[in-house]
Design a protein around this motif. Structure first.
Motif, short mmCIF file in Angstrom:
data_model
loop_
_atom_site.label_atom_id
_atom_site.label_comp_id
_atom_site.label_asym_id
_atom_site.label_seq_id
_atom_site.Cartn_x
_atom_site.Cartn_y
_atom_site.Cartn_z
N HIS A 1 7.67 -95.51 60.98
CA HIS A 1 7.75 -94.20 60.33
C HIS A 1 6.56 -93.99 59.39
N TRP A 2 6.26 -94.98 58.53
CA TRP A 2 5.12 -94.86 57.62
C TRP A 2 3.82 -94.75 58.39
N ARG A 3 3.71 -95.51 59.49
CA ARG A 3 2.49 -95.50 60.31
C ARG A 3 2.26 -94.11 60.90
N SER A 4 3.34 -93.43 61.26
CA SER A 4 3.17 -92.11 61.87
C SER A 4 3.16 -90.98 60.83
N ARG A 5 3.72 -91.20 59.64
CA ARG A 5 3.84 -90.12 58.66
C ARG A 5 2.92 -90.25 57.45
N LEU A 6 2.64 -91.45 57.00
CA LEU A 6 1.84 -91.63 55.79
C LEU A 6 0.38 -91.95 56.08
N LEU A 7 0.14 -92.92 56.94
CA LEU A 7 -1.24 -93.33 57.22
C LEU A 7 -2.12 -92.18 57.70
N PRO A 8 -1.65 -91.33 58.63
CA PRO A 8 -2.53 -90.26 59.09
C PRO A 8 -3.00 -89.33 57.96
N ASP A 9 -2.18 -89.11 56.95
CA ASP A 9 -2.59 -88.26 55.83
C ASP A 9 -3.79 -88.85 55.11
N PHE A 10 -3.77 -90.17 54.87
CA PHE A 10 -4.88 -90.82 54.20
C PHE A 10 -6.13 -90.83 55.07
N VAL A 11 -5.96 -91.21 56.33
CA VAL A 11 -7.11 -91.28 57.23
C VAL A 11 -7.76 -89.91 57.36
N GLU A 12 -6.96 -88.88 57.57
CA GLU A 12 -7.50 -87.53 57.73
C GLU A 12 -8.23 -87.06 56.46
N ALA A 13 -7.63 -87.28 55.30
CA ALA A 13 -8.25 -86.85 54.04
C ALA A 13 -9.59 -87.54 53.83
N LEU A 14 -9.66 -88.83 54.14
CA LEU A 14 -10.91 -89.58 53.96
C LEU A 14 -11.95 -89.19 55.01
N GLU A 15 -11.52 -88.99 56.24
CA GLU A 15 -12.46 -88.57 57.28
C GLU A 15 -13.05 -87.19 56.98
N GLN A 16 -12.26 -86.32 56.37
CA GLN A 16 -12.76 -84.99 56.00
C GLN A 16 -13.87 -85.08 54.95
N LEU A 17 -13.91 -86.19 54.23
CA LEU A 17 -14.97 -86.41 53.24
C LEU A 17 -16.23 -86.99 53.87
N GLY A 18 -16.19 -87.28 55.18
CA GLY A 18 -17.35 -87.84 55.86
C GLY A 18 -17.37 -89.35 55.88
N ILE A 19 -16.22 -89.96 55.72
CA ILE A 19 -16.11 -91.42 55.69
C ILE A 19 -15.58 -91.91 57.04
N GLU A 20 -16.13 -93.03 57.51
CA GLU A 20 -15.55 -93.71 58.66
C GLU A 20 -14.48 -94.67 58.12
N VAL A 21 -13.23 -94.37 58.43
CA VAL A 21 -12.11 -95.14 57.88
C VAL A 21 -11.79 -96.31 58.80
N TRP A 22 -11.76 -97.49 58.21
CA TRP A 22 -11.34 -98.69 58.94
C TRP A 22 -9.92 -99.00 58.52
N GLU A 23 -8.99 -98.60 59.33
CA GLU A 23 -7.57 -98.81 59.07
C GLU A 23 -7.15 -100.03 59.89
N PRO A 24 -6.77 -101.14 59.24
CA PRO A 24 -6.59 -102.40 59.95
C PRO A 24 -5.47 -102.42 60.98
N PHE A 25 -4.43 -101.64 60.80
CA PHE A 25 -3.35 -101.65 61.80
C PHE A 25 -3.83 -101.05 63.11
N THR A 26 -4.75 -100.11 63.03
CA THR A 26 -5.34 -99.53 64.23
C THR A 26 -6.43 -100.43 64.80
N ARG A 27 -7.28 -100.96 63.92
CA ARG A 27 -8.42 -101.76 64.37
C ARG A 27 -8.01 -103.15 64.85
N ASN A 28 -7.11 -103.80 64.10
CA ASN A 28 -6.83 -105.22 64.35
C ASN A 28 -5.37 -105.52 64.56
N GLY A 29 -4.55 -104.50 64.67
CA GLY A 29 -3.12 -104.71 64.70
C GLY A 29 -2.51 -104.88 66.07
N GLN A 30 -3.30 -105.14 67.08
CA GLN A 30 -2.77 -105.35 68.42
C GLN A 30 -2.19 -106.76 68.47
#
Length: 160
Positions: free
Chosen positions: A17-46
């Motif tokens: 639930h947090w992964r689908s509801r909370l994380l996207p808000d942070f990633v989107e807000a940071l990406e809108q600032l021109g930042i490449e966001v390294w979110e470990p659950f997406t990058r390394n969480g397989q």
């Protein structure tokens, strides 16, 4: 010019639930600032729990991302905050990375009247003006007077 990279240290990937509801808000807000966001659950969480050594491999990949990222934003909610986030924050501080803290949790977990959580979490921030490195809302991440936007301006101008 490459975008600055920011490691997003957060406990929000452990819950679907947090992964689908909370994380996207942070990633989107940071990406809108021109930042490449390294979110470990997406990058390394397989994670394949059936594979021996999976936890060590994930931890090593996350630590390498902390080493390689230009900065780190740690979500430090909780009393105490998530221990993995605190270890990632400590590694970034030890590496001399710019660190930014996010806490919208109103509870205090510190023995200090000045700081809302363990004093060591603030050891990577300046003594004066440390409040500019602490964020209490997602909207505040884009505040021009605060440290994240100042860091981005320095990055864009080549000062960093």
């Amino acid at each position: 010019m490459a975008k600055p990279t920011l490691y997003l240290a957060s406990p929000y990937g452990f819950s679907a639930h947090w992964r689908s509801r909370l994380l996207p808000d942070f990633v989107e807000a940071l990406e809108q600032l021109g930042i490449e966001v390294w979110e470990p659950f997406t990058r390394n969480g397989q994670v394949d729990l059936a594979q021996p050594g999976w936890a060590w491999r994930v931890a090593q990949a996350d630590l390498q991302d902390v080493r390689d990222a230009d900065a780190l934003l740690a979500i430090v909610n909780g009393t105490p905050p998530d221990e993995g986030v605190m270890l990632e924050l400590g590694a970034a501080i030890a590496l001399g990375k710019p660190v930014f803290l996010y806490r919208d949790d109103f509870r205090r977990c510190s023995d200090s009247e000045d700081y809302p959580l363990n004093l060591m979490a603030f050891s990577g921030l300046p003594q004066e003006g440390w409040q500019d490195w602490l964020y209490g809302s997602i909207e505040e991440l884009k505040a021009p007077s605060k440290a994240l936007m100042q860091w981005l301006r320095g990055w864009a101008s080549g000062e960093i």
